[in-house]
Design a protein around this motif. Structure first.
Motif, PDB file in Angstrom:
ATOM      1  N   VAL A 130      21.514 -11.626   1.290  1.00  0.00           N
ATOM      2  CA  VAL A 130      21.300 -12.620   0.234  1.00  0.00           C
ATOM      3  C   VAL A 130      19.971 -12.351  -0.474  1.00  0.00           C
ATOM      4  N   PHE A 131      18.943 -12.004   0.312  1.00  0.00           N
ATOM      5  CA  PHE A 131      17.657 -11.659  -0.301  1.00  0.00           C
ATOM      6  C   PHE A 131      17.797 -10.429  -1.187  1.00  0.00           C
ATOM      7  N   ALA A 132      18.507  -9.403  -0.705  1.00  0.00           N
ATOM      8  CA  ALA A 132      18.691  -8.189  -1.509  1.00  0.00           C
ATOM      9  C   ALA A 132      19.412  -8.516  -2.815  1.00  0.00           C
ATOM     10  N   LEU A 133      20.380  -9.419  -2.751  1.00  0.00           N
ATOM     11  CA  LEU A 133      21.105  -9.832  -3.954  1.00  0.00           C
ATOM     12  C   LEU A 133      20.171 -10.483  -4.960  1.00  0.00           C
ATOM     13  N   TRP A 134      19.370 -11.442  -4.481  1.00  0.00           N
ATOM     14  CA  TRP A 134      18.465 -12.142  -5.392  1.00  0.00           C
ATOM     15  C   TRP A 134      17.325 -11.247  -5.865  1.00  0.00           C
ATOM     16  N   ALA A 135      16.880 -10.334  -5.008  1.00  0.00           N
ATOM     17  CA  ALA A 135      15.847  -9.387  -5.431  1.00  0.00           C
ATOM     18  C   ALA A 135      16.369  -8.518  -6.565  1.00  0.00           C
ATOM     19  N   GLY A 136      17.625  -8.092  -6.460  1.00  0.00           N
ATOM     20  CA  GLY A 136      18.214  -7.296  -7.529  1.00  0.00           C
ATOM     21  C   GLY A 136      18.328  -8.074  -8.821  1.00  0.00           C
ATOM     22  N   ILE A 137      18.758  -9.337  -8.724  1.00  0.00           N
ATOM     23  CA  ILE A 137      18.895 -10.157  -9.930  1.00  0.00           C
ATOM     24  C   ILE A 137      17.529 -10.403 -10.575  1.00  0.00           C
ATOM     25  N   CYS A 138      16.540 -10.773  -9.756  1.00  0.00           N
ATOM     26  CA  CYS A 138      15.202 -11.051 -10.299  1.00  0.00           C
ATOM     27  C   CYS A 138      14.589  -9.807 -10.928  1.00  0.00           C
ATOM     28  N   THR A 139      14.773  -8.664 -10.289  1.00  0.00           N
ATOM     29  CA  THR A 139      14.227  -7.424 -10.831  1.00  0.00           C
ATOM     30  C   THR A 139      14.912  -7.064 -12.140  1.00  0.00           C
ATOM     31  N   ALA A 140      16.237  -7.211 -12.188  1.00  0.00           N
ATOM     32  CA  ALA A 140      16.981  -6.879 -13.399  1.00  0.00           C
ATOM     33  C   ALA A 140      16.593  -7.781 -14.568  1.00  0.00           C
ATOM     34  N   VAL A 141      16.262  -9.029 -14.264  1.00  0.00           N
ATOM     35  CA  VAL A 141      15.892  -9.968 -15.326  1.00  0.00           C
ATOM     36  C   VAL A 141      14.423  -9.827 -15.702  1.00  0.00           C
ATOM     37  N   MET A 142      13.533  -9.812 -14.698  1.00  0.00           N
ATOM     38  CA  MET A 142      12.104  -9.954 -14.972  1.00  0.00           C
ATOM     39  C   MET A 142      11.400  -8.648 -15.333  1.00  0.00           C
ATOM     40  N   LEU A 143      11.743  -7.540 -14.675  1.00  0.00           N
ATOM     41  CA  LEU A 143      10.999  -6.303 -14.945  1.00  0.00           C
ATOM     42  C   LEU A 143      11.129  -5.834 -16.398  1.00  0.00           C
ATOM     43  N   PRO A 144      12.344  -5.817 -16.980  1.00  0.00           N
ATOM     44  CA  PRO A 144      12.401  -5.420 -18.396  1.00  0.00           C
ATOM     45  C   PRO A 144      11.575  -6.323 -19.300  1.00  0.00           C
ATOM     46  N   LEU A 145      11.453  -7.597 -18.934  1.00  0.00           N
ATOM     47  CA  LEU A 145      10.674  -8.519 -19.753  1.00  0.00           C
ATOM     48  C   LEU A 145       9.175  -8.245 -19.660  1.00  0.00           C
ATOM     49  N   SER A 146       8.749  -7.489 -18.643  1.00  0.00           N
ATOM     50  CA  SER A 146       7.329  -7.173 -18.491  1.00  0.00           C
ATOM     51  C   SER A 146       6.937  -5.882 -19.189  1.00  0.00           C
ATOM     52  N   SER A 147       7.891  -5.226 -19.862  1.00  0.00           N
ATOM     53  CA  SER A 147       7.589  -3.923 -20.467  1.00  0.00           C
ATOM     54  C   SER A 147       6.500  -4.019 -21.527  1.00  0.00           C
ATOM     55  N   ARG A 148       6.533  -5.086 -22.337  1.00  0.00           N
ATOM     56  CA  ARG A 148       5.510  -5.235 -23.373  1.00  0.00           C
ATOM     57  C   ARG A 148       4.124  -5.391 -22.754  1.00  0.00           C
ATOM     58  N   ALA A 149       4.013  -6.234 -21.736  1.00  0.00           N
ATOM     59  CA  ALA A 149       2.719  -6.425 -21.078  1.00  0.00           C
ATOM     60  C   ALA A 149       2.253  -5.138 -20.406  1.00  0.00           C
ATOM     61  N   THR A 150       3.162  -4.379 -19.825  1.00  0.00           N
ATOM     62  CA  THR A 150       2.785  -3.121 -19.180  1.00  0.00           C
ATOM     63  C   THR A 150       2.232  -2.137 -20.195  1.00  0.00           C
ATOM     64  N   LEU A 151       2.868  -2.037 -21.360  1.00  0.00           N
ATOM     65  CA  LEU A 151       2.368  -1.142 -22.411  1.00  0.00           C
ATOM     66  C   LEU A 151       1.006  -1.597 -22.915  1.00  0.00           C
ATOM     67  N   VAL A 152       0.845  -2.908 -23.097  1.00  0.00           N
ATOM     68  CA  VAL A 152      -0.450  -3.436 -23.543  1.00  0.00           C
ATOM     69  C   VAL A 152      -1.519  -3.128 -22.503  1.00  0.00           C
ATOM     70  N   PHE A 153      -1.216  -3.313 -21.232  1.00  0.00           N
ATOM     71  CA  PHE A 153      -2.176  -3.044 -20.169  1.00  0.00           C
ATOM     72  C   PHE A 153      -2.556  -1.564 -20.153  1.00  0.00           C
ATOM     73  N   ALA A 154      -1.584  -0.672 -20.309  1.00  0.00           N
ATOM     74  CA  ALA A 154      -1.869   0.769 -20.321  1.00  0.00           C
ATOM     75  C   ALA A 154      -2.764   1.141 -21.502  1.00  0.00           C
ATOM     76  N   ARG A 155      -2.529   0.527 -22.646  1.00  0.00           N
ATOM     77  CA  ARG A 155      -3.376   0.806 -23.816  1.00  0.00           C
ATOM     78  C   ARG A 155      -4.796   0.288 -23.604  1.00  0.00           C
ATOM     79  N   MET A 156      -4.924  -0.851 -22.961  1.00  0.00           N
ATOM     80  CA  MET A 156      -6.250  -1.390 -22.669  1.00  0.00           C
ATOM     81  C   MET A 156      -7.016  -0.450 -21.738  1.00  0.00           C
ATOM     82  N   LEU A 157      -6.327   0.107 -20.754  1.00  0.00           N
ATOM     83  CA  LEU A 157      -6.970   1.069 -19.864  1.00  0.00           C
ATOM     84  C   LEU A 157      -7.422   2.304 -20.632  1.00  0.00           C
ATOM     85  N   GLN A 158      -6.603   2.756 -21.571  1.00  0.00           N
ATOM     86  CA  GLN A 158      -6.949   3.939 -22.351  1.00  0.00           C
ATOM     87  C   GLN A 158      -8.166   3.685 -23.228  1.00  0.00           C
TER      88      GLN A 158
END
Length: 200
Positions: free
Chosen positions: A7-35
């Protein structure tokens, strides 16, 4: 009912599929700030930022798995792992719909739409700072979209309508110019749907 680990693996997959793509903009912004700051180990720091997001998602998935397991133990789920009471599903939809209108939701949504100010606040250059920035952004993402997880929790984690509602609504809220209005419109739709189930 599968084991708690499945059940945890199921919910981990759902949360990752939903939330990680939504963090792509913040990840790019963070990488640019580091640069721009010319910091060493930028790739590792960016990876730690993503890892912080994954850790928070895993903790959230764990809480959902425990709640889902408890509902099963109480005999409240059907064979599709959905709530066996239409009124309970309706109540979950109403709660998620009302939250779409609250100031807390829109404050978190604004951070996710324009993450740079939030990432700069309390900035720390170390590796732990990168991990902490990722965890902070993940918490704000959950503040924005976490209650939408009530949909698959109530309707069943394999329910295609519930999953499609999240996978379609969340990215549009995040990226469309009228994202705040779309969030409110989505909230009205959820409220209407839930009310229909509560008062058939």
């Amino acid at each position: 009912m599968p084991s708690l680990s499945l059940v945890f693996a199921l919910w981990a997959g759902i949360c990752t599929a939903v939330m990680l793509p939504l963090s792509s903009r913040a990840t790019l912004v963070f990488a640019r700030m580091l640069q721009r700051r010319a910091l060493d180990w930028r790739g590792l720091r960016t990876l730690l930022f993503v890892l912080g997001h994954v850790l928070v998602c895993a903790a959230f998935a764990g809480s959902l798995a425990l709640l889902h397991w408890s509902l099963h133990r109480a005999g409240l789920l059907d064979d599709a792992l959905a709530l066996d009471h239409p009124a309970a599903v309706g109540l979950a939809l109403v709660v998620a719909g009302v939250y779409q209108w609250l100031p807390a939701k829109h404050a978190c949504l604004e951070h996710c739409r324009a993450p740079m100010p939030g990432l700069l606040a309390g900035w720390r250059d170390g590796f732990l700072g990168a991990l902490g920035r990722g965890m902070l952004h993940a918490r704000l993402s959950l503040g924005c979209f976490g209650l939408l997880m009530l949909l698959p929790l109530a309707a069943g984690p394999a329910n295609p309508v519930a999953l499609a509602a999240i996978l379609l609504l969340a990215p549009v809220e995040l990226r469309a110019d009228s994202g705040h209005w779309i969030a409110c419109a989505g909230g009205l739709a959820l409220l209407a749907w839930g009310t229909r189930l509560l008062f058939p």
